[in-house]
Design an enzyme around this catalytic site. Sequence first.
Site, PDB file in Angstrom:
ATOM      1  N   SER A 102     -41.422 -18.192 -11.758  1.00 33.50           N
ATOM      2  CA  SER A 102     -42.078 -17.357 -12.765  1.00 33.50           C
ATOM      3  C   SER A 102     -43.214 -18.128 -13.406  1.00 33.50           C
ATOM      4  O   SER A 102     -43.405 -18.049 -14.611  1.00 33.50           O
ATOM      5  CB  SER A 102     -41.066 -16.932 -13.828  1.00 33.50           C
ATOM      6  N   CYS A 103     -43.964 -18.883 -12.611  1.00 28.39           N
ATOM      7  CA  CYS A 103     -45.081 -19.656 -13.145  1.00 28.39           C
ATOM      8  C   CYS A 103     -46.053 -18.715 -13.862  1.00 28.39           C
ATOM      9  O   CYS A 103     -46.372 -17.640 -13.360  1.00 28.39           O
ATOM     10  CB  CYS A 103     -45.804 -20.391 -12.012  1.00 28.39           C
TER      11      CYS A 103
END
Lengths: 104, 214, 100
Positions: free
Chosen positions: B121-122
């Site tokens: 979930s950068c």
Amino acid sequence: MGGLDAGPVQRIEHEYAPWEKRTDAILRLLSSPKRAVLQIDELRRAIEDLGPGAYDELNYYERWIAAISNLLLEKGVITVDELGRKMAEVTARHEAERARGRAG
Amino acid sequence: MSDPHGHSHSHPPHPYQPDLEDAPLTHYQILELAVAELLIEKGIFTGDDMRRVLENIDSRSPADGAKVIARAWVDPEFKSRLMADTNAAAAELGIDAGTIPIHTVENTPEVHNVIVCTLCSCYPRLLLGLPPDWYKSRAYRSRLVREPRAVLAEFGTELPDDIEVRVHDSTAELRYLVLPMRPAGTEGLDEAALADFVTRDCMIGVTLPRSPDG
Amino acid sequence: MSVPRFPVGAAVRIRRAYPPGHVRAPFYLRGCAGAVNQIVGEMGDPEELAYGRGKGQPVTVYRVRLRQPDIWPDYAGPPHDTLVVDVYENWLEANGEEGP
């Protein structure tokens, strides 16, 4: 994950709970260059190591804290015995606070 | 009468107040508290360190990203610096964007950019705050790379076929920020007014900026 | 600093390999062809860092641009839609075909 079938994007958003932010904070502190207790890539690997079922059974920060705990145990930063005792202590303290709350 | 300052408190001062005192903690909430307390006891970090990080998390919001975008809309030289080095450009505005390099990708009449991280979930947290749930969801991460136009349509963003939709899958130690196109009808507005048109979602690329027509 | 193996514009393919463990090349892109869009620079090897090793062995990271129909033959949108992905050099191989 990319390209797999999935339903519509549910545009739900929840306020992050305090324990979720604290989990985020624990990771930021442990992975800061100053401490470097663990690397973000180790967290990603440790989350994968929870197994495919974890993605369905645990929510996002549950996976994080489970993976962080496993890494700290692997690295010997904390021991299973310490963690077990501390978890019992935390539980007992919370139950006592609940009891006080119910008593008014 | 309640007295917000002088009321007696039955709990001992403690850095970790339970989230909901009436509910039992879940296993993972207990684990989080136990891990944090052990790390503090062992001197890995202090309670003050923890508090500072939590304050930092709470201080970040899409307003930071919006300031950067609005400046780029009014100042072409700033925009050039933003495209070359987003972290340094943000610092000019007093925003600490951290050490992970952020790349700004510019929307044009020909190209619409949209960001996803299929790995995890950068997200450019230091410019946008914590990501929304949907950004981390299986549905978004699975489908955006496969059928971006269908996903964009679910966000109300219908793009003509002659525009190239360019999906960025963030899989390295890089973060992405979308520089949307300045909405028509905003000529003459100042930077602060322009920032109001810059939503979080348009900096992820799933929507377009607000329009002055409402 | 090592010299990047591929220049900007080079036709490349993301290797088709399926080792166990922490793998950084997205599964859905393995075997797909594209072109180098940008050389980002060197970064720690995440596949080593994931196991607590490898801080001293940087790998060149590229941004590789692929045409959507080259990823999904049944892609529903126009053929000029693209995807750009960060790829570590060890996951790239030269590809003779023309990239986008």
